[in-house]
Design a protein around this motif. Structure first.
Motif, PDB file in Angstrom:
ATOM      1  N   ILE A 148       0.859  -1.193   0.000  1.00 38.20           N
ATOM      2  CA  ILE A 148       0.000   0.000   0.000  1.00 38.20           C
ATOM      3  C   ILE A 148       0.890   1.236   0.000  1.00 38.20           C
ATOM      4  O   ILE A 148       2.064   1.176   0.364  1.00 38.20           O
ATOM      5  N   GLU A 149       0.319   2.368  -0.392  1.00 41.84           N
ATOM      6  CA  GLU A 149       1.034   3.642  -0.380  1.00 41.84           C
ATOM      7  C   GLU A 149       1.226   4.107   1.068  1.00 41.84           C
ATOM      8  O   GLU A 149       0.451   3.747   1.956  1.00 41.84           O
ATOM      9  N   ARG A 150       2.246   4.923   1.273  1.00 42.86           N
ATOM     10  CA  ARG A 150       2.444   5.538   2.590  1.00 42.86           C
ATOM     11  C   ARG A 150       1.172   6.280   2.998  1.00 42.86           C
ATOM     12  O   ARG A 150       0.576   6.988   2.197  1.00 42.86           O
ATOM     13  N   TYR A 151       0.785   6.116   4.251  1.00 43.92           N
ATOM     14  CA  TYR A 151      -0.418   6.787   4.744  1.00 43.92           C
ATOM     15  C   TYR A 151      -0.031   8.146   5.322  1.00 43.92           C
ATOM     16  O   TYR A 151       0.793   8.226   6.236  1.00 43.92           O
ATOM     17  N   GLY A 152      -0.620   9.213   4.794  1.00 46.93           N
ATOM     18  CA  GLY A 152      -0.345  10.553   5.309  1.00 46.93           C
ATOM     19  C   GLY A 152       1.136  10.873   5.302  1.00 46.93           C
ATOM     20  O   GLY A 152       1.823  10.685   4.303  1.00 46.93           O
ATOM     21  N   GLU A 153       1.635  11.355   6.447  1.00 44.17           N
ATOM     22  CA  GLU A 153       3.050  11.721   6.566  1.00 44.17           C
ATOM     23  C   GLU A 153       3.878  10.624   7.244  1.00 44.17           C
ATOM     24  O   GLU A 153       4.980  10.888   7.729  1.00 44.17           O
ATOM     25  N   SER A 154       3.361   9.420   7.301  1.00 40.64           N
ATOM     26  CA  SER A 154       4.069   8.324   7.974  1.00 40.64           C
ATOM     27  C   SER A 154       5.436   8.075   7.345  1.00 40.64           C
ATOM     28  O   SER A 154       5.591   8.128   6.125  1.00 40.64           O
ATOM     29  N   LYS A 155       6.388   7.758   8.201  1.00 42.47           N
ATOM     30  CA  LYS A 155       7.738   7.455   7.727  1.00 42.47           C
ATOM     31  C   LYS A 155       8.264   6.225   8.470  1.00 42.47           C
ATOM     32  O   LYS A 155       7.856   5.948   9.600  1.00 42.47           O
ATOM     33  N   SER A 156       9.193   5.508   7.823  1.00 48.99           N
ATOM     34  CA  SER A 156       9.796   4.335   8.458  1.00 48.99           C
ATOM     35  C   SER A 156      10.863   4.776   9.458  1.00 48.99           C
ATOM     36  O   SER A 156      11.312   5.928   9.447  1.00 48.99           O
ATOM     37  N   ASN A 157      11.280   3.835  10.312  1.00 48.89           N
ATOM     38  CA  ASN A 157      12.349   4.141  11.272  1.00 48.89           C
ATOM     39  C   ASN A 157      13.591   4.659  10.562  1.00 48.89           C
ATOM     40  O   ASN A 157      14.159   5.689  10.932  1.00 48.89           O
ATOM     41  N   THR A 158      14.034   3.919   9.535  1.00 54.20           N
ATOM     42  CA  THR A 158      15.294   4.281   8.882  1.00 54.20           C
ATOM     43  C   THR A 158      15.193   5.647   8.192  1.00 54.20           C
ATOM     44  O   THR A 158      16.159   6.410   8.170  1.00 54.20           O
ATOM     45  N   GLU A 159      14.009   5.967   7.651  1.00 52.00           N
ATOM     46  CA  GLU A 159      13.830   7.270   7.009  1.00 52.00           C
ATOM     47  C   GLU A 159      13.940   8.399   8.038  1.00 52.00           C
ATOM     48  O   GLU A 159      14.571   9.439   7.788  1.00 52.00           O
ATOM     49  N   VAL A 160      13.353   8.195   9.197  1.00 48.43           N
ATOM     50  CA  VAL A 160      13.447   9.199  10.263  1.00 48.43           C
ATOM     51  C   VAL A 160      14.897   9.378  10.704  1.00 48.43           C
ATOM     52  O   VAL A 160      15.369  10.503  10.903  1.00 48.43           O
ATOM     53  N   PHE A 161      15.627   8.264  10.828  1.00 55.12           N
ATOM     54  CA  PHE A 161      17.031   8.366  11.247  1.00 55.12           C
ATOM     55  C   PHE A 161      17.845   9.154  10.214  1.00 55.12           C
ATOM     56  O   PHE A 161      18.711   9.960  10.568  1.00 55.12           O
ATOM     57  N   ARG A 162      17.583   8.910   8.937  1.00 55.55           N
ATOM     58  CA  ARG A 162      18.311   9.636   7.893  1.00 55.55           C
ATOM     59  C   ARG A 162      17.999  11.137   7.954  1.00 55.55           C
ATOM     60  O   ARG A 162      18.883  11.982   7.833  1.00 55.55           O
ATOM     61  N   LEU A 163      16.725  11.469   8.153  1.00 60.66           N
ATOM     62  CA  LEU A 163      16.322  12.876   8.232  1.00 60.66           C
ATOM     63  C   LEU A 163      16.931  13.555   9.455  1.00 60.66           C
ATOM     64  O   LEU A 163      17.380  14.709   9.381  1.00 60.66           O
ATOM     65  N   PHE A 198      25.130  15.507  10.395  1.00 61.35           N
ATOM     66  CA  PHE A 198      25.980  14.321  10.200  1.00 61.35           C
ATOM     67  C   PHE A 198      25.984  13.955   8.720  1.00 61.35           C
ATOM     68  O   PHE A 198      24.959  13.556   8.170  1.00 61.35           O
ATOM     69  N   GLU A 199      27.125  14.109   8.109  1.00 59.62           N
ATOM     70  CA  GLU A 199      27.202  13.908   6.668  1.00 59.62           C
ATOM     71  C   GLU A 199      27.915  12.608   6.282  1.00 59.62           C
ATOM     72  O   GLU A 199      28.210  12.394   5.110  1.00 59.62           O
ATOM     73  N   ASP A 200      28.200  11.738   7.252  1.00 56.69           N
ATOM     74  CA  ASP A 200      28.851  10.459   6.933  1.00 56.69           C
ATOM     75  C   ASP A 200      28.017   9.700   5.904  1.00 56.69           C
ATOM     76  O   ASP A 200      26.779   9.711   5.931  1.00 56.69           O
ATOM     77  N   GLU A 201      28.700   8.994   5.038  1.00 61.34           N
ATOM     78  CA  GLU A 201      28.042   8.213   3.997  1.00 61.34           C
ATOM     79  C   GLU A 201      27.019   7.241   4.590  1.00 61.34           C
ATOM     80  O   GLU A 201      25.959   6.987   4.011  1.00 61.34           O
ATOM     81  N   ALA A 202      27.337   6.694   5.767  1.00 62.16           N
ATOM     82  CA  ALA A 202      26.459   5.704   6.408  1.00 62.16           C
ATOM     83  C   ALA A 202      25.046   6.247   6.626  1.00 62.16           C
ATOM     84  O   ALA A 202      24.073   5.486   6.607  1.00 62.16           O
ATOM     85  N   PHE A 203      24.923   7.561   6.839  1.00 63.24           N
ATOM     86  CA  PHE A 203      23.604   8.142   7.113  1.00 63.24           C
ATOM     87  C   PHE A 203      22.825   8.478   5.848  1.00 63.24           C
ATOM     88  O   PHE A 203      21.705   8.966   5.921  1.00 63.24           O
TER      89      PHE A 203
END
Length: 438
Positions: free
Chosen positions: A215-230, A237-242
């Protein structure tokens, strides 16, 4: 004593069987009957049945580890298939979890090298209440994801006391407005598994599978990893890992040459086939991760770590004079606190119960169906009692982690200790003591 052990297996695949043979003489059937409350006749019947049945598998249930002596209990049970050589037979052995067959490359995901030998403070989540109320210097911010500590953590009243601190900045990232979310300064909406790409392994079976969004993302929901990247980007933090995508993270996690069961497994293969079974060979080909490479009935490593080297009965810690052992067990329609918010699941369970032995109920003038107060120095809750013979005398068992409801006291983890178990830093949910009154 009766010669029912597999001596050839013990000689070839174990260390310490001679020491164990002498050590267990202190645990004769009469002694063990006194420790466990199980009759010596039943102990002898089971021992002979187990020794003479092949293949035989011991399924070690989840929950036994949640005692002060839980690690030693499981270590002891795990030795039994070695005594009878059951590891050599298909369908034989013992199992608590098979997850190591599909253990992935955690180092690639966790990247300890980025710490550059620094050692940040870390805490055991099972002691979150003490951490939030007593840590020095204090914990000033808390980010909660994939968890509901206000309900599931030991000493839950102390956890809630900590969450109420005015100077604690709390963010909760979840799909639902959980009990913990109600204590948060900011609540962020999380995606569900139906919206994310991820891979899944199992505690038990040997299959790895890929989960692709349906299914499509609901509203403004984000995954854990997406939040960590943001967050990393916003904090500079500009390390490649992020900046690595979920696909890149999965590719790294599934590149695991150290795990021989990953022979045909990669991110690309998983994308193509959708599921793959781990490679498994016979027991004889397994490389055990013990220092000796064998099953260590006597363990020098355990001795160095401060444990008994041989399987040893260790009594539960007597934390108080409260007379009853309290086990806050799961129920059939919740998964920890997940689903406890749903009206349908609540109706299936009807109401929170406390199971009590008839003998203990009679001594307290408690009858089946009464509302009772369960209490100790940590807190109290009020539950409907179910009186019978399905729990031992001296033990009471509650059912499930129920969501908060106005005017109802049903926070069972308000009664549980935050001591750590003997091995692995686990919780001791099931070693607390309580009193019960009408």
């Amino acid at each position: 004593k009766e010669g029912l052990t597999d001596e050839a297996f013990l000689e070839s695949y174990t260390t310490g069987h001679k020491e164990l043979r002498e050590h267990v003489k202190q645990y004769d059937p009469d002694t063990v009957e006194g420790i466990t409350g199980v009759s010596k006749e039943d102990i002898l019947t089971l021992a002979r049945m187990y020794a003479e049945t092949s293949p035989s598998l011991i399924r070690i249930g989840n929950g036994l580890q949640h005692h002060d002596n839980g690690g030693m209990s499981i270590r002891t049970i795990s030795c039994l298939p070695a005594l009878t050589g059951q590891w050599l037979y298909k369908g034989g052995g013992a199992m608590k979890s098979n997850s190591s067959f599909l253990s992935y490359n955690e180092t690639a995901l966790q990247r300890p090298d980025l710490l550059k030998e620094r050692t940040p403070r870390s805490f055991n989540m099972n002691q979150l209440g003490s951490v939030l109320t007593n840590a020095a210097p204090s914990i000033d911010s808390l980010f909660v994801y994939s968890c509901n500590p206000a309900v599931v953590t030991p000493e839950a009243n102390k956890v809630r006391e900590g969450l109420l601190r005015d100077d604690l900045f709390t963010v909760v990232h979840d799909l639902f407005l959980t009990e913990t979310a109600k204590y948060a300064d900011i609540v962020l909406p999380a995606t569900s598994a139906f919206e994310n790409e991820d891979f899944y392994t199992s505690y038990w079976h040997h299959y790895i599978q890929i989960q692709e969004p349906v299914i499509e993302r609901y509203g403004e929901s984000k995954s854990n990893t997406e939040v960590f990247r943001l967050l990393a980007h916003a904090m500079g933090f500009e390390d490649e890992a992020f900046r690595e995508t979920d696909a890149e993270l999965m590719e790294q996690a599934l590149h695991h040459p150290e795990n021989p069961h990953y022979e045909d497994i990669s991110y690309e293969a998983l994308k193509e086939k959708k599921w793959i079974k781990a490679k498994r060979g016979p027991f004889q080909d397994l490389k055990l991760s013990t220092p000796s490479g064998k099953i260590e009935l006597y363990s020098e490593q355990m001795k160095k770590d401060g444990y008994p080297a041989l399987p040893t009965y260790v009594p539960l810690y007597q934390e108080s004079e409260y007379p009853l052992t309290f086990i806050p067990g799961p129920n059939h329609n919740f998964l920890n606190s997940t689903f406890s918010l749903h009206e349908k699941h609540q109706k299936l369970e009807k109401f929170p119960k406390l199971h009590m032995n008839e003998q203990d109920a009679k001594a307290r003038k408690i009858e089946d169906g009464d509302m009772v107060r369960v209490l100790n120095d940590r807190g109290e809750c009020e539950l409907v009692v179910s009186v019978g013979h399905n729990v031992l005398p001296g033990v009471v068992v509650s059912q499930g982690l129920w969501a908060d409801q106005k005017g109802k006291k049903q926070l069972v983890n308000g009664l549980t200790p935050d001591r750590l178990a003997d091995m692995g830093g686990g919780a001791t949910f099931f070693s607390g003591r309580v009193e019960v009154e009408k």
